[in-house]
Design an enzyme around this catalytic site. Sequence first.
Site, PDB file in Angstrom:
ATOM      1  N   HIS A 181     -24.506  21.523 -13.444  1.00  0.00           N
ATOM      2  CA  HIS A 181     -23.612  21.908 -14.589  1.00  0.00           C
ATOM      3  C   HIS A 181     -22.596  22.616 -14.281  1.00  0.00           C
ATOM      4  O   HIS A 181     -22.433  23.328 -13.210  1.00  0.00           O
ATOM      5  CB  HIS A 181     -24.446  22.930 -15.654  1.00  0.00           C
ATOM      6  CG  HIS A 181     -24.271  23.461 -16.756  1.00  0.00           C
ATOM      7  ND1 HIS A 181     -23.194  24.305 -17.352  1.00  0.00           N
ATOM      8  CD2 HIS A 181     -24.732  22.879 -18.315  1.00  0.00           C
ATOM      9  CE1 HIS A 181     -22.995  24.484 -18.405  1.00  0.00           C
ATOM     10  NE2 HIS A 181     -23.911  23.706 -18.997  1.00  0.00           N
ATOM     11  N   ASP A 197     -30.433  27.150 -10.408  1.00  0.00           N
ATOM     12  CA  ASP A 197     -30.078  27.277 -11.776  1.00  0.00           C
ATOM     13  C   ASP A 197     -31.353  27.152 -12.691  1.00  0.00           C
ATOM     14  O   ASP A 197     -31.808  25.832 -12.647  1.00  0.00           O
ATOM     15  CB  ASP A 197     -28.980  26.421 -12.163  1.00  0.00           C
ATOM     16  CG  ASP A 197     -28.484  26.322 -13.711  1.00  0.00           C
ATOM     17  OD1 ASP A 197     -29.321  26.645 -14.291  1.00  0.00           O
ATOM     18  OD2 ASP A 197     -27.429  25.571 -13.864  1.00  0.00           O
ATOM     19  N   GLN A 207     -32.902  24.740 -17.308  1.00  0.00           N
ATOM     20  CA  GLN A 207     -34.035  23.733 -18.026  1.00  0.00           C
ATOM     21  C   GLN A 207     -35.220  23.869 -17.283  1.00  0.00           C
ATOM     22  O   GLN A 207     -35.980  22.839 -17.678  1.00  0.00           O
ATOM     23  CB  GLN A 207     -33.329  22.610 -17.370  1.00  0.00           C
ATOM     24  CG  GLN A 207     -31.749  22.268 -18.114  1.00  0.00           C
ATOM     25  CD  GLN A 207     -31.628  22.358 -19.594  1.00  0.00           C
ATOM     26  OE1 GLN A 207     -32.905  22.213 -20.392  1.00  0.00           O
ATOM     27  NE2 GLN A 207     -30.512  22.640 -20.229  1.00  0.00           N
ATOM     28  N   LYS A 253     -32.031  29.507 -24.810  1.00  0.00           N
ATOM     29  CA  LYS A 253     -32.702  28.068 -24.598  1.00  0.00           C
ATOM     30  C   LYS A 253     -34.125  28.194 -24.506  1.00  0.00           C
ATOM     31  O   LYS A 253     -34.953  27.272 -24.388  1.00  0.00           O
ATOM     32  CB  LYS A 253     -32.268  27.452 -23.269  1.00  0.00           C
ATOM     33  CG  LYS A 253     -30.560  26.976 -23.132  1.00  0.00           C
ATOM     34  CD  LYS A 253     -30.310  26.394 -21.945  1.00  0.00           C
ATOM     35  CE  LYS A 253     -28.988  26.312 -21.413  1.00  0.00           C
ATOM     36  NZ  LYS A 253     -28.090  25.216 -22.264  1.00  0.00           N
ATOM     37  N   CYS A 279     -21.195  19.135 -20.276  1.00  0.00           N
ATOM     38  CA  CYS A 279     -20.844  19.959 -19.206  1.00  0.00           C
ATOM     39  C   CYS A 279     -21.285  19.510 -17.838  1.00  0.00           C
ATOM     40  O   CYS A 279     -21.749  20.325 -17.032  1.00  0.00           O
ATOM     41  CB  CYS A 279     -21.695  21.559 -19.269  1.00  0.00           C
ATOM     42  SG  CYS A 279     -20.760  22.461 -20.784  1.00  0.00           S
TER      43      CYS A 279
HETATM   44  C1  LIG Z   1     -28.531  23.248 -15.952  1.00  0.00           C
HETATM   45  C2  LIG Z   1     -27.822  24.276 -16.920  1.00  0.00           C
HETATM   46  N1  LIG Z   1     -26.974  25.283 -16.300  1.00  0.00           N
HETATM   47  C3  LIG Z   1     -26.312  25.997 -17.021  1.00  0.00           C
HETATM   48  C4  LIG Z   1     -26.155  26.278 -18.377  1.00  0.00           C
HETATM   49  C5  LIG Z   1     -25.244  27.143 -18.803  1.00  0.00           C
HETATM   50  O1  LIG Z   1     -25.791  27.835 -19.832  1.00  0.00           O
HETATM   51  P1  LIG Z   1     -25.157  28.856 -20.713  1.00  0.00           P
HETATM   52  O2  LIG Z   1     -24.185  28.351 -21.419  1.00  0.00           O
HETATM   53  O3  LIG Z   1     -26.218  29.598 -21.523  1.00  0.00           O
HETATM   54  O4  LIG Z   1     -24.458  30.068 -19.597  1.00  0.00           O
HETATM   55  C6  LIG Z   1     -26.707  25.052 -19.061  1.00  0.00           C
HETATM   56  C7  LIG Z   1     -26.814  25.197 -20.406  1.00  0.00           C
HETATM   57  O5  LIG Z   1     -25.881  24.571 -20.973  1.00  0.00           O
HETATM   58  C8  LIG Z   1     -27.811  24.212 -18.333  1.00  0.00           C
HETATM   59  O6  LIG Z   1     -28.486  23.303 -19.080  1.00  0.00           O
END
Ligand SMILES: Cc1ncc(COP(=O)(O)O)c(C=O)c1O
Lengths: 414, 126
Positions: free
Chosen positions: A130, A207, A210, A233, A371
């Site tokens: 991401h 990370d 998910q 989430k 993203c």
């Molecule tokens: C794998 C992953 N990493 C990072 C993020 C970023 O999360 P956030 O926007 O809540 O910081 C997300 C969610 O959009 C994600 O799915």
Amino acid sequence: MIASTSSVALDVQRIRADFPILQREVKGKRLVYLDNAASSQKPIQVLDAMDRYYRETHANVHRGVHTLSEEATTAYEGARAKVSNFIGACCPKEVIWTRNATEAINLVAYSWGRSHLKQGDRVLLTEMEHHANLVPWQILAAEKGVELDFVRVADNGALILDDLPKLLTPKTKLFGFSAASNVLGTLNPVKELTQAAHKVGALVLLDACQAVPHMPFDVQDLDIDFAAFSGHKMLGPTGSGVLWGRREILNAMPPFMGGGDMIREVKLRQSKWNELPWKFEAGTPAIAEAIGLGAAVDYLSSLGMENVYAAEHELVTYAMEQIQDIEGLKILGPRDRRTGLVSFILGNVHPHDIAAALDSLGIAIRAGHHCAQPLHERFGVPATARASFYIYNTRDEVDVLVSGLRKVAEYFSF
Amino acid sequence: MDLYAEEILDHYKHPRHFGHLDEPTLVYHDRNPLCGDEITLELKIEDGKVVDIAFTGHGCAISRAAASMMSEEIIGKSLDELKGYDKESILDLLGIEVGPVRIKCALLPLKAMKAAVWGLAEEGEE
Ligand SMILES: Cc1ncc(COP(=O)(O)O)c(C=O)c1O
């Protein structure tokens, strides 16, 4: 990490009754919410916990000796202990509140990265990250002359592990990767990757956005060094996120931001830092949000994360079976070893049109690059559509999605 | 399913002026990386007027219909007239409400046209 069960593991109808938003209509239809990988909905237990806090005990934390401040502090730190337990941390002081996963990763890049990395050092990431686990490292790389390497993704959506020995060099100081892809649904072999990283002395930043909301998760069992995830989430409120780190590493890191709460002693020209976790929490924190996330963790724990995983797995398997027959529909990512989401393309129909058309039927899915632009480039598609499931989704809703997709395919065909 | 106005769907399925010109006077390529929409606009100008137009690229129904409708609209117009086109002109052509997220799709053809007419350099292509 995952126990499999074949029966329906959750009482979905009872769960649905806890989510007021699921009662609403969209475009005159009953809402079918399938955008959970972007953000989940909230049960009344979480809403009530936050509401109660504001109505009954709100005050600033760590500062007052009056009753309200003490109650607020107890609730705030209690939530931290719940999260600590939930992810198998040794102790609450390893749990640092952030606004979201993005801030948690930035905290590591800014604090650990700037103090521990020098020119010529390398950071290993993957092609499926991401942007949140990509851009902070790009900024750091440009600033410190650090090199970035990437584990490639195979056509089936898995990381190409054969390249690992080559990519993990003695100069590699950190391996940052996602536990599960938010686009492909791939479940990465976290333990295997972690062991490989540790062999060359690199730290592991996971990370876990998910993963933590969807399956049993234990930082000590995985033996990682940092984990980042977002509360929103996993039934919690927006503005709540977590950086978990091993305390020796966190202790050796300089503060991220300076201000109140993160200091022990302040002189005009210098200060002494507070201890963990507060060293990394400058200023008045998101108290209600932390308490909300604590309630979310209670909710998930009461369901049992094995059950959550099993139910989602069953649903996504059913969904994949059903949608793969739709003409022109192509599913991305692995067939098995995956999380409860499915991304796809549908002939030449732009994912925005798919999402807009489904929205007209009350179905919320995500369309775009989620993203993860480099990953989409890797698969040669500008955008994909994604349906992602959570504890309150039903087979009926999958059926609504499938019949909606058939209508979309017909509507846009020419 | 009743999503887009019939006319938009028709322009999407049968885009007018889709393809290339033999000898375009102005060519402009633009993209919207966020949605993955892409357009190449070709204009043939004679005596300060658009005598022919063509576009290629890919995008969602709204961006494609906007490109097709705009192409029909601007044939015969002078460069000065083209400079006067704005967001409202495109939304009028589309005749639908476009929400905050998809407005970029609708306006990509306009953006390319304006850039071509003003003679803007394309940003470094990857
Ligand atoms: C794998 C992953 N990493 C990072 C993020 C970023 O999360 P956030 O926007 O809540 O910081 C997300 C969610 O959009 C994600 O799915």
